[in-house]
Design a protein around this motif. Sequence first.
Motif, PDB file in Angstrom:
ATOM      1  N   SER A   1       4.630  -3.243 -11.772  1.00 24.47           N
ATOM      2  CA  SER A   1       5.396  -4.109 -12.671  1.00 24.47           C
ATOM      3  C   SER A   1       5.880  -5.371 -11.966  1.00 24.47           C
ATOM      4  O   SER A   1       5.962  -5.442 -10.742  1.00 24.47           O
ATOM      5  N   CYS A   2       6.214  -6.352 -12.784  1.00 20.61           N
ATOM      6  CA  CYS A   2       6.561  -7.700 -12.322  1.00 20.61           C
ATOM      7  C   CYS A   2       7.921  -7.709 -11.612  1.00 20.61           C
ATOM      8  O   CYS A   2       8.886  -7.124 -12.094  1.00 20.61           O
ATOM      9  N   THR A   3       7.960  -8.419 -10.463  1.00 19.73           N
ATOM     10  CA  THR A   3       9.212  -8.501  -9.720  1.00 19.73           C
ATOM     11  C   THR A   3      10.213  -9.437 -10.407  1.00 19.73           C
ATOM     12  O   THR A   3      11.389  -9.438 -10.085  1.00 19.73           O
ATOM     13  N   LYS A   4       9.726 -10.248 -11.360  1.00 22.08           N
ATOM     14  CA  LYS A   4      10.617 -11.180 -12.072  1.00 22.08           C
ATOM     15  C   LYS A   4      11.118 -10.583 -13.384  1.00 22.08           C
ATOM     16  O   LYS A   4      12.300 -10.661 -13.694  1.00 22.08           O
ATOM     17  N   CYS A   5      10.172 -10.022 -14.201  1.00 21.45           N
ATOM     18  CA  CYS A   5      10.576  -9.653 -15.565  1.00 21.45           C
ATOM     19  C   CYS A   5      10.311  -8.181 -15.881  1.00 21.45           C
ATOM     20  O   CYS A   5      10.554  -7.740 -17.006  1.00 21.45           O
ATOM     21  N   ASN A   6       9.770  -7.450 -14.887  1.00 21.79           N
ATOM     22  CA  ASN A   6       9.490  -6.029 -15.062  1.00 21.79           C
ATOM     23  C   ASN A   6       8.334  -5.715 -16.016  1.00 21.79           C
ATOM     24  O   ASN A   6       8.064  -4.552 -16.314  1.00 21.79           O
ATOM     25  N   GLY A   7       7.633  -6.764 -16.489  1.00 24.21           N
ATOM     26  CA  GLY A   7       6.481  -6.541 -17.374  1.00 24.21           C
ATOM     27  C   GLY A   7       5.308  -5.937 -16.606  1.00 24.21           C
ATOM     28  O   GLY A   7       5.309  -5.893 -15.367  1.00 24.21           O
TER      29      GLY A   7
ATOM     30  N   SER B   1       0.843  -1.193   0.000  1.00 27.27           N
ATOM     31  CA  SER B   1       0.000   0.000   0.000  1.00 27.27           C
ATOM     32  C   SER B   1       0.886   1.253   0.000  1.00 27.27           C
ATOM     33  O   SER B   1       1.570   1.494   0.989  1.00 27.27           O
ATOM     34  N   PRO B   2       0.943   1.983  -1.094  1.00 24.61           N
ATOM     35  CA  PRO B   2       0.287   1.733  -2.381  1.00 24.61           C
ATOM     36  C   PRO B   2       1.011   0.630  -3.154  1.00 24.61           C
ATOM     37  O   PRO B   2       2.143   0.304  -2.819  1.00 24.61           O
ATOM     38  N   ILE B   3       0.370   0.116  -4.190  1.00 17.23           N
ATOM     39  CA  ILE B   3       0.998  -0.949  -4.975  1.00 17.23           C
ATOM     40  C   ILE B   3       2.166  -0.405  -5.797  1.00 17.23           C
ATOM     41  O   ILE B   3       3.088  -1.142  -6.132  1.00 17.23           O
ATOM     42  N   CYS B   4       2.153   0.892  -6.138  1.00 16.84           N
ATOM     43  CA  CYS B   4       3.325   1.515  -6.762  1.00 16.84           C
ATOM     44  C   CYS B   4       3.266   3.015  -6.510  1.00 16.84           C
ATOM     45  O   CYS B   4       2.196   3.558  -6.196  1.00 16.84           O
TER      46      CYS B   4
END
Length: 264
Positions: free
Chosen positions: A173-179, A148-151
Amino acid sequence: AANSTSASYEAFHQALKSAKHIATLCGAGLSAESGIPTFRGEGGWWRTFEATELATPTAFKKNPSRVWEFYHYRRELVLKKQPNKAHKALVDFEDKILSQTPQNQTFTVITQNVDGLSSNLKNFIAMHGSLFRTRCTKCGYIEENRNSPICEGLKGTENSNFDINLPIEKLPSCTKCNGLIRPDVVWFNETLDPDILNKIHEELNRCDLFLIIGTSGLVYPAASYANYVKSRGGKLAIFNIEDTGKADFKFIGPCGETLPRALD
Ligand code: BJW
């Protein structure tokens, strides 16, 4: 209400005693008394958009920023809310069933809600996913996320006007691939998880008493479950502030009041 007399509670208590496999289908009305808006009817709007207009893959493709603004707003709201008397009644009833010896009844909560307010149950199926899980649109990675917040980009937008139009780089964005990630919920025109559908079908195929709690019954496949249970000879009980259909038992009123009494 006229059809929620003490006689109907008594008859329902008898039905609860003689049932073997009790299941529920819950909807947004279950969480209404926690202060979480429902989808349809009064309060079913998110500023100028109908909530259900934003819960679609097309809306996300067209304007991921707006859809994330909607989900960010709901995540922040739900993080401040607590389970209500109806959620508690389900937990207490489950405890009661689980403490029976011999164990000759089952109780399964199927919920369409994504708010997690029933997650302290031992046996529940969240058929439409979770507000607090994300899925990567690029690599498919799924994870729990209660940040909180998500970004940063969405911080403080809960009360802003819609359409902040964040560029993709500023969205979660994705913690693995940044997508680009999305909420791991089931939107309109998306199929439900096949494992979840199988579990639900197993349940409906044995269910002899089905409690339909706070759902308008308009969204498929959930909307077909009551008739399915009924066609197999199961009994139906509706808990709603409105009369939403035919049932053996109807408890018209806020489920925070009717459910604790019915499950007592
Ligand atoms: C109280 C209360 C209090 C208030 N106490 N009560 C067959 C026929 C026609 C169409 C279809 C079909 N099969 C599939 C479709 C398409 C579509 C669909 O159903 N469309 C309909 C609108 C007609 N279904 C789908 O797309 C589903 N996918 C699917 O079937 O895939 C295969 C397929 C695809 C395409 C074509 C054919 C097959 C997926 C549906 C996913 C729904 N997703 C959402 C969003 C989830 C994420 C999020 O939360 O953001 O799920 S939409 C929204 O509706 C959300 C809810 O879970 C769901 C149900 O709403 P719910 O819970 O009933 O809320 P409300 O607001 O409608 O009602 C609240 C009730 O509470 C009211 O009755 C109040 O009176 C009551 N209430 N306060 C008691 N205190």
